[in-house]
Design a protein around this motif. Structure first.
Motif, PDB file in Angstrom:
ATOM      1  N   TYR A   1       0.845  -1.191   0.000  1.00  0.00           N
ATOM      2  CA  TYR A   1       0.000   0.000   0.000  1.00  0.00           C
ATOM      3  C   TYR A   1       0.888   1.250   0.000  1.00  0.00           C
ATOM      4  CZ  TYR A   1      -3.499  -3.337   1.607  1.00  0.00           C
ATOM      5  OH  TYR A   1      -4.325  -4.410   1.724  1.00  0.00           O
ATOM      6  N   PRO A   2       1.406   1.654  -1.156  1.00  0.00           N
ATOM      7  CA  PRO A   2       2.354   2.780  -1.160  1.00  0.00           C
ATOM      8  C   PRO A   2       1.741   4.108  -0.710  1.00  0.00           C
ATOM      9  CG  PRO A   2       1.959   1.978  -3.394  1.00  0.00           C
ATOM     10  CD  PRO A   2       1.219   1.078  -2.459  1.00  0.00           C
ATOM     11  N   ARG A   3       0.451   4.285  -0.908  1.00  0.00           N
ATOM     12  CA  ARG A   3      -0.173   5.549  -0.490  1.00  0.00           C
ATOM     13  C   ARG A   3      -0.292   5.653   1.031  1.00  0.00           C
ATOM     14  NH1 ARG A   3      -4.818   7.270  -4.742  1.00  0.00           N
ATOM     15  NH2 ARG A   3      -3.515   7.145  -6.588  1.00  0.00           N
ATOM     16  N   LEU A   4      -0.433   4.541   1.710  1.00  0.00           N
ATOM     17  CA  LEU A   4      -0.545   4.543   3.163  1.00  0.00           C
ATOM     18  C   LEU A   4       0.814   4.595   3.859  1.00  0.00           C
ATOM     19  CD1 LEU A   4      -3.340   1.920   3.856  1.00  0.00           C
ATOM     20  CD2 LEU A   4      -3.463   4.385   4.096  1.00  0.00           C
ATOM     21  N   HIS A   5       1.870   4.375   3.111  1.00  0.00           N
ATOM     22  CA  HIS A   5       3.197   4.287   3.711  1.00  0.00           C
ATOM     23  C   HIS A   5       3.589   5.559   4.453  1.00  0.00           C
ATOM     24  CE1 HIS A   5       7.635   4.607   3.620  1.00  0.00           C
ATOM     25  NE2 HIS A   5       7.527   3.381   4.112  1.00  0.00           N
ATOM     26  N   SER A   6       3.371   6.714   3.856  1.00  0.00           N
ATOM     27  CA  SER A   6       3.794   7.966   4.494  1.00  0.00           C
ATOM     28  C   SER A   6       3.001   8.247   5.772  1.00  0.00           C
ATOM     29  CB  SER A   6       3.681   9.134   3.520  1.00  0.00           C
ATOM     30  OG  SER A   6       2.339   9.304   3.124  1.00  0.00           O
ATOM     31  N   ILE A   7       1.717   7.912   5.766  1.00  0.00           N
ATOM     32  CA  ILE A   7       0.896   8.136   6.957  1.00  0.00           C
ATOM     33  C   ILE A   7       1.328   7.207   8.088  1.00  0.00           C
ATOM     34  CG2 ILE A   7      -1.448   7.955   7.882  1.00  0.00           C
ATOM     35  CD1 ILE A   7      -2.438   8.718   5.065  1.00  0.00           C
TER      36      ILE A   7
END
Length: 127
Positions: free
Chosen positions: A21-27
């Motif tokens: 889940y690359p979009r959730l990685h920063s969060i």
């Protein structure tokens, strides 16, 4: 040793999340950083600081507390600044750094107020 194991496990989990889940990685990365800082503060920094406070002589205690506050604030500020720089919020990181330095300067100036008043009164007597 437990801190290193926690970092290794978190790194593996973050790599897994980055792949799935690359979009959730920063969060999740940001949440992990703040949780880890809280863990370090509660389990290591506060107990060790209170242990050192009991050893410090009472006349140096205010300076020691202010010094510990300064060091902890600078370390946390640096970590958050690097986190913001990684997310390309360089202007916000610069504002955070400036604000941290201003807070520390004001805290030290307030603490040294008595010294400055005595110093300038002595300098006034010499002139």
């Amino acid at each position: 040793m437990i801190v290193y194991i926690t970092i290794i496990i978190a790194f593996i989990l973050l790599q897994f999340i980055d792949e799935t889940y690359p979009r959730l990685h920063s969060i999740i990365y940001t949440i992990f950083i703040f949780l880890f800082l809280t863990y370090l503060l509660i389990n290591f920094i506060i107990p060790n600081t209170t242990q050192f406070i009991s050893v410090v002589p009472t006349n140096l205690l205010p300076v020691f507390k202010l010094l510990m506050f300064s060091v902890i604030l600078l370390i946390v500020s640096q970590i958050i600044e690097e986190l913001l720089t990684d997310y390309e919020y360089t202007s916000l990181a610069t504002i955070l750094t400036f604000t941290t330095k201003a807070i520390l300067l004001l805290a030290w100036l307030d603490h040294m107020k008595q010294f400055y008043s005595k110093f300038f009164s002595i300098m006034g007597l010499l002139s």
